[in-house]
Scaffold this motif. Structure first.
Motif, PDB file in Angstrom:
ATOM      1  N   UNK A   1       0.807  -1.216   0.000  1.00  0.00           N
ATOM      2  CA  UNK A   1       0.000   0.000   0.000  1.00  0.00           C
ATOM      3  C   UNK A   1       0.844   1.272   0.000  1.00  0.00           C
ATOM      4  N   UNK A   2       2.155   1.125   0.218  1.00  0.00           N
ATOM      5  CA  UNK A   2       3.035   2.281   0.195  1.00  0.00           C
ATOM      6  C   UNK A   2       3.634   2.663   1.527  1.00  0.00           C
ATOM      7  N   UNK A   3       3.380   1.847   2.569  1.00  0.00           N
ATOM      8  CA  UNK A   3       3.960   2.116   3.878  1.00  0.00           C
ATOM      9  C   UNK A   3       5.291   1.428   4.064  1.00  0.00           C
ATOM     10  N   UNK A   4       5.975   1.797   5.142  1.00  0.00           N
ATOM     11  CA  UNK A   4       7.255   1.159   5.469  1.00  0.00           C
ATOM     12  C   UNK A   4       7.025   0.042   6.472  1.00  0.00           C
ATOM     13  N   UNK A   5       7.512  -1.138   6.152  1.00  0.00           N
ATOM     14  CA  UNK A   5       7.360  -2.293   7.028  1.00  0.00           C
ATOM     15  C   UNK A   5       8.456  -2.288   8.073  1.00  0.00           C
ATOM     16  N   UNK A   6       8.085  -2.188   9.343  1.00  0.00           N
ATOM     17  CA  UNK A   6       9.055  -2.229  10.419  1.00  0.00           C
ATOM     18  C   UNK A   6       9.422  -3.654  10.780  1.00  0.00           C
ATOM     19  N   UNK A   7      10.585  -3.829  11.354  1.00  0.00           N
ATOM     20  CA  UNK A   7      11.034  -5.161  11.773  1.00  0.00           C
ATOM     21  C   UNK A   7      10.668  -5.458  13.224  1.00  0.00           C
ATOM     22  N   UNK A   8      10.184  -4.459  13.951  1.00  0.00           N
ATOM     23  CA  UNK A   8       9.751  -4.599  15.338  1.00  0.00           C
ATOM     24  C   UNK A   8       8.880  -3.387  15.652  1.00  0.00           C
ATOM     25  N   UNK A   9       8.152  -3.408  16.768  1.00  0.00           N
ATOM     26  CA  UNK A   9       7.411  -2.197  17.139  1.00  0.00           C
ATOM     27  C   UNK A   9       8.316  -0.983  17.263  1.00  0.00           C
ATOM     28  N   UNK A  10       9.486  -1.161  17.880  1.00  0.00           N
ATOM     29  CA  UNK A  10      10.399  -0.035  18.047  1.00  0.00           C
ATOM     30  C   UNK A  10      10.881   0.494  16.704  1.00  0.00           C
ATOM     31  N   UNK A  11      11.201  -0.415  15.782  1.00  0.00           N
ATOM     32  CA  UNK A  11      11.662   0.019  14.458  1.00  0.00           C
ATOM     33  C   UNK A  11      10.572   0.785  13.726  1.00  0.00           C
ATOM     34  N   UNK A  12       9.348   0.293  13.787  1.00  0.00           N
ATOM     35  CA  UNK A  12       8.242   0.977  13.109  1.00  0.00           C
ATOM     36  C   UNK A  12       8.004   2.357  13.707  1.00  0.00           C
ATOM     37  N   UNK A  13       8.179   2.473  15.033  1.00  0.00           N
ATOM     38  CA  UNK A  13       7.873   3.727  15.728  1.00  0.00           C
ATOM     39  C   UNK A  13       9.045   4.688  15.790  1.00  0.00           C
ATOM     40  N   UNK A  14      10.176   4.340  15.208  1.00  0.00           N
ATOM     41  CA  UNK A  14      11.372   5.178  15.313  1.00  0.00           C
ATOM     42  C   UNK A  14      11.083   6.592  14.840  1.00  0.00           C
ATOM     43  N   UNK A  15      11.230   7.554  15.758  1.00  0.00           N
ATOM     44  CA  UNK A  15      11.040   8.982  15.493  1.00  0.00           C
ATOM     45  C   UNK A  15       9.628   9.347  15.044  1.00  0.00           C
ATOM     46  N   UNK A  16       8.654   8.464  15.251  1.00  0.00           N
ATOM     47  CA  UNK A  16       7.272   8.777  14.876  1.00  0.00           C
ATOM     48  C   UNK A  16       6.689   9.810  15.834  1.00  0.00           C
ATOM     49  N   UNK A  17       5.917  10.715  15.276  1.00  0.00           N
ATOM     50  CA  UNK A  17       5.217  11.708  16.096  1.00  0.00           C
ATOM     51  C   UNK A  17       3.941  11.124  16.708  1.00  0.00           C
TER      52      UNK A  17
ATOM     53  N   UNK B   1      11.595  -4.192  22.956  1.00  0.00           N
ATOM     54  CA  UNK B   1      11.531  -3.608  21.613  1.00  0.00           C
ATOM     55  C   UNK B   1      10.281  -2.752  21.465  1.00  0.00           C
ATOM     56  N   UNK B   2       9.841  -2.147  22.568  1.00  0.00           N
ATOM     57  CA  UNK B   2       8.606  -1.370  22.578  1.00  0.00           C
ATOM     58  C   UNK B   2       8.752  -0.002  21.957  1.00  0.00           C
ATOM     59  N   UNK B   3       7.631   0.660  21.792  1.00  0.00           N
ATOM     60  CA  UNK B   3       7.598   1.890  20.996  1.00  0.00           C
ATOM     61  C   UNK B   3       7.919   3.146  21.800  1.00  0.00           C
ATOM     62  N   UNK B   4       7.642   3.142  23.103  1.00  0.00           N
ATOM     63  CA  UNK B   4       7.755   4.393  23.863  1.00  0.00           C
ATOM     64  C   UNK B   4       9.167   4.991  23.784  1.00  0.00           C
ATOM     65  N   UNK B   5      10.240   4.218  24.000  1.00  0.00           N
ATOM     66  CA  UNK B   5      11.571   4.830  23.909  1.00  0.00           C
ATOM     67  C   UNK B   5      11.951   5.260  22.489  1.00  0.00           C
ATOM     68  N   UNK B   6      11.281   4.682  21.488  1.00  0.00           N
ATOM     69  CA  UNK B   6      11.672   4.936  20.102  1.00  0.00           C
ATOM     70  C   UNK B   6      10.992   6.158  19.496  1.00  0.00           C
TER      71      UNK B   6
END
Length: 304
Positions: A47-63, A83-88
């Motif tokens: 669909x045009x999105x970026x596939x993350x390798x983990x929750x943290x990778x997907x959330x890296x620098x996300x607003x 590998x959670x999203x909060x620190x990322x």
């Protein structure tokens, strides 16, 4: 920020999460995502999105990160595991928490996010996969003004209606659990009614036509009975969702010494259906259970 491009992650790419991600992409946002299934990740990439390798990778620098998993335990793991999203996430970012959960669990997750400098919007949603894909979901949301403001670019793309229900986590969860009480009861009633009609020897397709134009109709009857007529029990929403959600209703009722006899009956119907091996099938499957018990004929179930 409304109308601008934001970096947004969606964690949990099931029928709801994938539709939400597609709506975000259609609105022009930069979207990444993660799911435990390779098929879902591939669908996001297509669909045009970026596939993350983990929750943290997907959330890296996300607003903004929308967490579209099943329950409070999965939400907690996605947020705070190794590998959670909060620190990322980007500093000052916001979590949009979409899972149906007990209000106390939403409150606790909101408090933990605040301790780590992340905004938290308690925002369970309703509307189904079709409305997720068209950006017309209803969100029952609560949180601080800052959380609503930070989440607005995503909400504008994903929602037809956003109810701002209070300034603290747990209120949105409470509204959603009332919705799920009604949704579960209405599905159970629809399954009982359409199988009862079959027992009476009626053409159930004609019953559907008549009832949907009559006072006995409900949104769930209108939406779920076609699954039964088509013999299509591929899960748009699974039986196990309602064993969970009506279980939460039951737990709250017991804690509050509040009787919930109709919700309890619906919960038992879903539990019996799950015990019969249909927990992962469409939540219209209680009709199949009733048919098996009573020996009536329904349209044959399609095989995968």
């Amino acid at each position: 920020m409304a109308g601008s491009t934001s970096k947004i992650a969606v964690i949990g790419l099931g029928s709801m999460g994938l539709g939400m991600a597609r709506s975000l992409l259609r609105a022009g946002h930069e979207v990444s995502g993660y799911d435990v299934t390779a098929v879902a990740i591939a669908a996001l990439a297509e669909a045009g999105g970026r596939a993350g390798t983990s929750p943290a990778d997907a959330a890296a620098d996300a607003q903004i990160v929308a967490v579209v998993v099943v329950n409070a335990a999965q939400t907690e793991a996605v947020l705070f595991a190794a590998d959670g999203i909060v620190p990322a996430m980007a500093p000052g970012g916001v979590v949009i928490s979409c899972a149906t959960m007990a209000p106390a669990a939403a409150k606790a997750l909101g408090a933990r996010c605040a301790e780590q400098g992340v905004l938290y919007l308690d925002a369970p949603m309703s509307g189904g996969a079709v409305r997720a894909g068209s950006g017309e979901l209803t969100f029952m949301a609560s949180g601080t003004d800052e959380a609503f403001a930070a989440a607005r670019p995503a909400l504008d793309a994903m929602a037809g209606k956003v109810y701002e229900l209070g300034d603290e986590a747990g209120i949105g969860a409470s509204f959603k659990i009332v919705n799920q009480l009604l949704a579960g009861v209405h599905i159970a009633a629809a399954c009982e009614a359409i199988t009862f009609a079959s027992k009476l020897g009626l053409d159930i397709a004609k019953v559907y036509e008549v009832i949907t134009a009559s006072a006995g109709n409900s949104w769930m009857f209108e939406n779920r009975v076609p699954h039964i007529l088509d013999g299509d029990y591929a899960p748009k929403s699974a039986v196990n969702i309602f064993t969970k959600d009506l279980g939460i209703v039951s737990d709250i009722g017991r804690a509050e010494t509040f009787p919930l006899p109709i919700a309890a009956s619906a919960l038992q119907m879903f539990l019996m259906t799950a015990a019969a091996g249909m927990g992962r099938d469409d939540d219209s499957s209680p009709a199949r259970l009733i048919a098996q018990i009573t020996g009536i004929d329904l349209p044959p179930a399609k095989t995968a």
